[in-house]
Motif scaffolding. Structure first.
Motif, PDB file in Angstrom:
ATOM      1  N   LYS A   1       0.690  -1.453   0.121  1.00 54.51           N
ATOM      2  CA  LYS A   1      -0.048  -0.137   0.017  1.00 54.51           C
ATOM      3  C   LYS A   1       0.807   1.362   0.013  1.00 54.51           C
ATOM      4  N   ARG A   2       2.189   0.980   0.481  1.00 50.60           N
ATOM      5  CA  ARG A   2       3.084   2.466   0.721  1.00 50.60           C
ATOM      6  C   ARG A   2       3.736   2.363  -0.479  1.00 50.60           C
ATOM      7  N   GLY A   3       3.873   1.585  -1.423  1.00 46.43           N
ATOM      8  CA  GLY A   3       4.336   1.611  -3.061  1.00 46.43           C
ATOM      9  C   GLY A   3       5.850   1.207  -2.541  1.00 46.43           C
ATOM     10  N   LEU A   4       6.100   0.333  -1.630  1.00 45.55           N
ATOM     11  CA  LEU A   4       7.521   0.129  -1.355  1.00 45.55           C
ATOM     12  C   LEU A   4       7.889  -1.085  -1.905  1.00 45.55           C
ATOM     13  N   LEU A   5       6.973  -2.005  -2.125  1.00 46.49           N
ATOM     14  CA  LEU A   5       7.075  -3.530  -2.739  1.00 46.49           C
ATOM     15  C   LEU A   5       6.679  -3.431  -4.229  1.00 46.49           C
ATOM     16  N   GLU A   6       6.934  -4.408  -5.078  1.00 50.54           N
ATOM     17  CA  GLU A   6       6.295  -4.686  -6.225  1.00 50.54           C
ATOM     18  C   GLU A   6       5.628  -6.186  -6.235  1.00 50.54           C
ATOM     19  N   LYS A   7       4.765  -6.165  -6.800  1.00 51.22           N
ATOM     20  CA  LYS A   7       4.119  -7.586  -6.923  1.00 51.22           C
ATOM     21  C   LYS A   7       4.346  -8.288  -8.344  1.00 51.22           C
ATOM     22  N   VAL A   8       4.903  -9.265  -8.422  1.00 56.70           N
ATOM     23  CA  VAL A   8       4.942  -9.619  -9.963  1.00 56.70           C
ATOM     24  C   VAL A   8       4.862 -10.915  -9.801  1.00 56.70           C
ATOM     25  N   LYS A   9       4.045 -11.447 -11.101  1.00 57.56           N
ATOM     26  CA  LYS A   9       3.602 -12.874 -11.232  1.00 57.56           C
ATOM     27  C   LYS A   9       4.393 -13.598 -12.176  1.00 57.56           C
ATOM     28  N   GLU A  10       4.872 -14.779 -11.456  1.00 58.63           N
ATOM     29  CA  GLU A  10       5.523 -15.644 -12.290  1.00 58.63           C
ATOM     30  C   GLU A  10       5.185 -16.963 -12.221  1.00 58.63           C
ATOM     31  N   LYS A  11       4.986 -17.542 -13.415  1.00 58.95           N
ATOM     32  CA  LYS A  11       4.221 -18.744 -13.400  1.00 58.95           C
ATOM     33  C   LYS A  11       2.854 -19.034 -12.840  1.00 58.95           C
ATOM     34  N   GLY A  12       2.051 -17.731 -12.859  1.00 55.53           N
ATOM     35  CA  GLY A  12       0.979 -17.855 -12.442  1.00 55.53           C
ATOM     36  C   GLY A  12       0.765 -17.513 -10.758  1.00 55.53           C
ATOM     37  N   ARG A  13       1.907 -17.419 -10.231  1.00 60.46           N
ATOM     38  CA  ARG A  13       1.765 -17.226  -8.925  1.00 60.46           C
ATOM     39  C   ARG A  13       2.457 -15.609  -8.485  1.00 60.46           C
ATOM     40  N   SER A  14       1.951 -14.951  -7.386  1.00 60.25           N
ATOM     41  CA  SER A  14       2.329 -13.737  -7.202  1.00 60.25           C
ATOM     42  C   SER A  14       3.504 -13.948  -6.308  1.00 60.25           C
ATOM     43  N   ARG A  15       4.513 -13.132  -6.553  1.00 59.24           N
ATOM     44  CA  ARG A  15       5.743 -12.831  -5.994  1.00 59.24           C
ATOM     45  C   ARG A  15       6.127 -11.600  -5.323  1.00 59.24           C
ATOM     46  N   PHE A  16       6.917 -11.218  -4.430  1.00 57.62           N
ATOM     47  CA  PHE A  16       6.956  -9.929  -3.931  1.00 57.62           C
ATOM     48  C   PHE A  16       8.470  -9.667  -3.885  1.00 57.62           C
ATOM     49  N   THR A  17       8.833  -8.479  -4.280  1.00 57.53           N
ATOM     50  CA  THR A  17      10.213  -7.875  -4.080  1.00 57.53           C
ATOM     51  C   THR A  17      10.063  -6.237  -4.008  1.00 57.53           C
ATOM     52  N   LEU A  18      11.105  -5.976  -3.401  1.00 53.98           N
ATOM     53  CA  LEU A  18      11.186  -4.557  -3.261  1.00 53.98           C
ATOM     54  C   LEU A  18      11.338  -3.700  -4.420  1.00 53.98           C
ATOM     55  N   ALA A  19      10.812  -2.456  -4.595  1.00 62.47           N
ATOM     56  CA  ALA A  19      11.007  -1.477  -5.709  1.00 62.47           C
ATOM     57  C   ALA A  19      12.385  -1.575  -5.908  1.00 62.47           C
ATOM     58  N   PRO A  20      13.384  -1.383  -7.072  1.00 65.62           N
ATOM     59  CA  PRO A  20      14.594  -1.392  -7.191  1.00 65.62           C
ATOM     60  C   PRO A  20      15.323  -0.321  -6.412  1.00 65.62           C
ATOM     61  N   VAL A  21      14.934   0.780  -6.414  1.00 65.05           N
ATOM     62  CA  VAL A  21      15.434   2.041  -5.666  1.00 65.05           C
ATOM     63  C   VAL A  21      15.431   1.687  -4.080  1.00 65.05           C
ATOM     64  N   ILE A  22      14.307   1.073  -3.536  1.00 66.81           N
ATOM     65  CA  ILE A  22      14.283   0.782  -2.192  1.00 66.81           C
ATOM     66  C   ILE A  22      15.118  -0.439  -1.893  1.00 66.81           C
ATOM     67  N   LYS A  23      15.185  -1.316  -2.841  1.00 70.92           N
ATOM     68  CA  LYS A  23      16.204  -2.477  -2.364  1.00 70.92           C
ATOM     69  C   LYS A  23      17.762  -1.857  -2.287  1.00 70.92           C
ATOM     70  N   GLU A  24      18.154  -0.787  -3.317  1.00 70.95           N
ATOM     71  CA  GLU A  24      19.321  -0.148  -3.203  1.00 70.95           C
ATOM     72  C   GLU A  24      19.501   0.521  -1.932  1.00 70.95           C
ATOM     73  N   TYR A  25      18.403   1.319  -1.512  1.00 71.81           N
ATOM     74  CA  TYR A  25      18.539   1.953  -0.340  1.00 71.81           C
ATOM     75  C   TYR A  25      18.769   1.028   1.039  1.00 71.81           C
ATOM     76  N   VAL A  26      17.816  -0.160   1.012  1.00 64.75           N
ATOM     77  CA  VAL A  26      18.083  -1.056   2.148  1.00 64.75           C
ATOM     78  C   VAL A  26      19.521  -1.838   2.169  1.00 64.75           C
ATOM     79  N   ASN A  27      19.872  -1.951   0.886  1.00 63.79           N
ATOM     80  CA  ASN A  27      20.980  -2.703   0.919  1.00 63.79           C
ATOM     81  C   ASN A  27      22.369  -1.779   1.207  1.00 63.79           C
ATOM     82  N   ASN A  28      22.093  -0.470   1.052  1.00 61.79           N
ATOM     83  CA  ASN A  28      23.276   0.208   1.241  1.00 61.79           C
ATOM     84  C   ASN A  28      23.276   0.481   2.876  1.00 61.79           C
ATOM     85  N   GLN A  29      21.946   0.610   3.626  1.00 57.12           N
ATOM     86  CA  GLN A  29      21.980   0.862   4.991  1.00 57.12           C
ATOM     87  C   GLN A  29      22.078  -0.576   5.901  1.00 57.12           C
ATOM     88  N   PHE A  30      21.800  -1.499   5.190  1.00 59.34           N
ATOM     89  CA  PHE A  30      22.022  -2.924   6.116  1.00 59.34           C
ATOM     90  C   PHE A  30      22.910  -3.643   5.525  1.00 59.34           C
TER      91      PHE A  30
END
Length: 135
Positions: free
Chosen positions: A106-135
């Motif tokens: 809801k906050r727009g920080l995750l992306e929902k992608v469909k792979e093989k008919g299943r929903s999967r979740f990942t961080l938006a690319p810039v959020i992932k970069e921020y998180v990986n830089n911080q932690f």
């Protein structure tokens, strides 16, 4: 503001998940540091966050503890995660993970992608970069 390399604009839009504010900040950075060249900006090994980092830090500070734990865990995943593949290496209960994922979507920080008919979740690319830089 004039950006060059229109053939790379879609890539830029995808990198910033189409978020208008993030794109405006990125466009300013591209103009200031790369003379408007989107290609030069995108040629970096990892996305340069610049002024966006301050905004992302403010977003991160407003997250609940379970959201922060989920976002750090998702940032460490190399591929989008299927929620049915919940693992015990995560410091959250399955319930808390689902609650956090729903809120982060809801906050727009995750992306929902469909792979093989299943929903999967990942961080938006810039959020992932921020998180990986911080932690």
């Amino acid at each position: 503001m004039e950006l060059t390399d229109p053939d790379r604009w879609l890539e830029l839009i995808q990198l910033y998940s189409g978020n208008p504010l993030w794109l405006k900040i990125a466009a300013n950075t591209i103009q200031e540091l790369f003379d408007g060249s989107v290609a030069d900006f995108l040629s970096r090994e990892s996305p340069f966050l610049g002024d966006l980092e301050i905004l992302l830090q403010a977003h991160y500070q407003r997250l609940s503890l379970i959201e922060k734990q989920a976002i750090v865990w998702l940032g460490s995943q190399d591929i989008p995660v299927e929620l049915s593949a919940y693992t015990t290496d995560l410091p959250l209960s399955e319930y808390d993970l689902l609650k956090a994922v729903q809120s982060l979507l809801k906050r727009g920080l995750l992306e929902k992608v469909k792979e093989k008919g299943r929903s999967r979740f990942t961080l938006a690319p810039v959020i992932k970069e921020y998180v990986n830089n911080q932690f």
